[in-house]
Motif scaffolding. Structure first.
Motif: not given
Length: 717
Positions: A139-143, A166-187
């Motif tokens: 989230g911070e890197a995108i911002a 475990q760490a790989a699952r955490a990375l995937v789930r953490g990243f995917a949750g942030v991306l999904a929460s952004l919704g379809p962006p205008t850009s």
């Protein structure tokens, strides 16, 4: 019954559902979310510091000095002699709360922008918390808006308590949750690719496989199908052993033959069988058959599922990743956590009866010969959790992170738990480097480093008032011996011995507090060596600890204006309770203070941590103090071995460490004790028997001691 906050239980007992800790519902258990931007995750085999990206990130545990990938990144961004992340950690400037990102400036090179993401206290990173950490990082890197590629490592799996999957699952789930929460962006966000870098080849293969499996049903993430190779990749001994074993299993059994037949240009099956027979020729036929069977069984195992541990030489311990143990006082017991080169032992609370603990600390502080023989094993059994015991080996340096309460415990007595009839080994502090670090609420000061030039030392001996019973002839002898040795080793020495109203030492200035303070503040001393009394000052609003002079107490408060504090302070300073309001020997001074209110109830045991706390606060790198009275010749012997080790002409790539010098000096005292034990007509002296354990070292054991140049030889002034 030990009461622990429910939030702590939920964090630490993630896999043990209770009323306060229901089963975790992680994002991967939910239907895949659609929409939102996508992100490519590419696994790279190489060195993080050599991979080009807009932002480089590693994880950071609270108060833990960088190692492995974080240390490599630290060196890559640091242009001066002080590594930035390491210095900020030592000064307490990185909070490292879970998910908190701290940025650092960079010099020219592949690393243009660097940051660390907080992992919280060591031992508390569960998979659930790792998901939160990864989500915060992305989230911070995108911002930021200007980051197109981010390079990182699999945070939490190197020297962390999570397995790779475990760490790989955490990375995937953490990243995917942030991306999904952004919704379809205008850009779409500028960040389109994350490079997960792994320096070891086999672990890189494992990482690619686990990330691919974890992200299989998450449309927001695309895992690169192939391993990318960059510069700096290595093949460490355990992975090399796995590859070698995999190749060997191909020579055994039908599965091995099938594997060989499917390999373009592979060896002839008959040639393989001949090679295997040659390898096993020296074994009994029955053993040959069993080895063949086991190799055939291993041939069915994918190499990415295999893990081997290859132990290195004990002689290489100074360069190995240290074992860091955190021991903090808690409600009803001690909170333990450990961080090693391979894994983290999660934090847990060990119930301890404080009355028994108080008695144990009292009896191990300046112990009798019998207590010094019998109680160290009890200390290890009574307060050290069983799974921490296996970490008490001589394979690596041990760093104990302590608070002001647990620092009163004489941890130098720690020993391996002995089984009935087993061979008794030397204590841990003799077999390896054992040092302490204090967890305190303040931030240390950033101080100017000592400039090049002759090494300078200040030596102070017996500065107490003889009219109040503070004279110490042995302290004079030690100060004179240390000054002579340091001069012979090339240091310029300022020497002060005896109070102004004491018997004068010919040709030596008296130890007046003002004169000593002048040399401390203006002299640019690398080393300060003090021999005398120490005490707590109960006057005023606070209770301070310091060194006893005839005209008062010299504390770190008087040294607060030091622009260039000494690198090393050695204090053979015994406790006295006769400071201030003294009417005669044995008079107790002042009201109870901080030390007396310690749960251990032993001012003597609390003195060295209190002094170390004061001096480390002003920027001193290492504080080495004796926790109880030391026989005069033993104090001289310790100092002689300590300084001889530091000033030895080591190879340029193997500068001596302060922790190594302390261990060498302890070992000499321990061997002297053992030698006297073999003399049947000599009754053991309690102080001599345990003097090796009295010396406590506060600082980074692996900190190299590099002498400034030039050094004038011989002598000093």
């Amino acid at each position: 019954m030990v009461i622990t906050p429910a939030a702590r239980i939920a964090d630490l007992l993630e896999d043990v559902p209770t009323a306060s800790n229901p089963p975790a519902q992680l994002p991967a258990d939910e239907p895949p979310r659609t929409g939102g931007p996508t992100l490519t995750v590419t696994v790279v085999w190489g060195d993080l510091a050599k991979v080009a990206a807009d932002l480089h990130v590693t994880g950071h545990y609270q108060s833990v000095v960088p190692a492995a990938a974080e240390l490599a990144l630290d060196r890559a961004i640091s242009g001066g002699p002080r590594p930035l992340i390491t210095e900020h950690t030592k000064l307490g400037w990185i909070d490292a709360q879970l998910g908190e990102v701290t940025y650092f400036p960079c010099k020219a090179g592949p690393v243009r922008s660097a940051a660390v993401v907080g992992m919280g206290p060591m031992g508390t990173l569960t998979e659930r918390r790792a998901i939160q950490m990864y989500a915060s990082l992305l989230g911070e890197a995108i911002a930021l808006g200007h980051v197109g590629t981010m390079a990182t490592v699999l945070i939490g799996s190197g020297t962390g308590n999570l397995a790779v999957n475990q760490a790989a699952r955490a990375l995937v789930r953490g990243f995917a949750g942030v991306l999904a929460s952004l919704g379809p962006p205008t850009s779409p966000p500028r960040l389109t690719e994350v490079l997960v870098v792994e320096v070891d080849r086999l672990r890189a293969e494992q990482l690619l496989l686990t990330l691919t499996n974890a992200a299989a049903k998450l449309p927001q993430l695309r895992i690169g199908p192939e391993l990318r190779e960059e510069s700096g990749g290595q093949l460490f001994a355990p992975s090399a052993a796995v590859y070698a074993l995999t190749a060997l299993t191909r020579l055994a059994g039908p599965a091995g033959a099938a594997a060989r037949d499917g390999m373009p240009g592979g060896p002839n099956p008959l040639a393989g069988e001949e090679a295997l027979r040659t390898l096993l020729a020296g074994f009994d036929p029955n053993i040959q058959r069993k080895i063949h069977e086991q190799l055939a069984h291993l041939a069915e195992v994918e190499r990415t599922d295999m893990s081997l541990t290859v132990r290195g030489s004990v002689e290489a311990q100074d360069d190995s990743v240290p074992v860091r143990m955190s021991v903090q006082s808690g409600v009803g017991g001690l909170r333990w956590a450990a961080l090693t080169g391979r894994a983290t032992v999660p934090e847990r609370l060990v119930p301890v009866d404080m009355d028994l603990m108080r008695e144990l600390v009292d009896r191990l502080t300046e112990p009798s010969v019998e207590d010094a023989r019998e109680l160290p094993d009890l200390l290890s059994r009574f307060v050290v959790p069983p799974d921490f015991q296996r970490l008490l080996t001589d394979d690596a340096t041990v760093l104990l992170e302590l608070d002001r309460d647990t620092a009163s415990v004489p941890w130098e007595f720690l020993a391996e738990i002995q089984q009935a009839g087993g061979e008794k080994r030397d204590p841990l502090a003799i077999r390896t480097q054992l040092s302490r670090q204090l967890r305190t609420p303040y931030s240390r000061v950033m101080t100017e480093g000592l400039a090049d030039g002759p090494l300078r030392a200040l030596v102070i001996g017996d500065p107490g008032d003889p009219e109040k019973g503070f004279q110490l002839p042995g302290a004079r002898s030690e100060a004179l011996a240390v000054a002579t040795q340091l001069k012979n080793l090339g240091a310029k020495v300022s020497l002060f011995v005896g109070a102004a109203n004491s018997t004068r030492q010919p040709g030596v200035d008296p130890a007046r507090r003002l004169d000593v303070l002048r040399v401390l503040l203006c002299g640019g001393n690398h080393i300060v060596h003090y021999c005398g009394h120490s005490d707590f000052d109960a006057s005023g609003t606070g209770r301070r600890s310091g060194w006893v002079f005839a005209d008062g107490l010299l504390t770190a408060q008087e040294l607060a204006l030091l622009e260039r504090p000494p690198l090393i302070v050695v204090a053979n300073a015994c406790y006295t309770a006769r400071l201030g309001g003294t009417t005669g020997p044995g008079t107790q001074a002042g009201p109870p203070g901080v030390a007396d209110q310690s749960p251990w109830g032993n001012p003597q045991a609390a003195l060295v941590p209190s002094l170390a706390d004061e001096f480390l606060r002003i920027g001193v790198g290492h504080y080495i103090g004796a926790a109880w009275r030391i026989p005069d010749d033993q104090g001289i012997s310790f100092a002689e071995q300590f300084y001889t080790h530091l000033f030895k002409d080591w190879p340029s790539e193997a500068a001596p460490t302060v922790g190594g010098a302390v261990r060498t000096a302890r070992k000499r005292l321990y061997e002297q004790r053992a030698a006297r034990q073999q003399q049947p007509d000599t009754a053991p002296n309690p102080q001599r028997w345990s003097s090796w354990a009295a010396y406590q070292h506060y600082g980074d054991a692996a900190d190299p001691f590099v002498r400034p140049d030039p050094i004038d030889r011989p002598g000093g002034s």
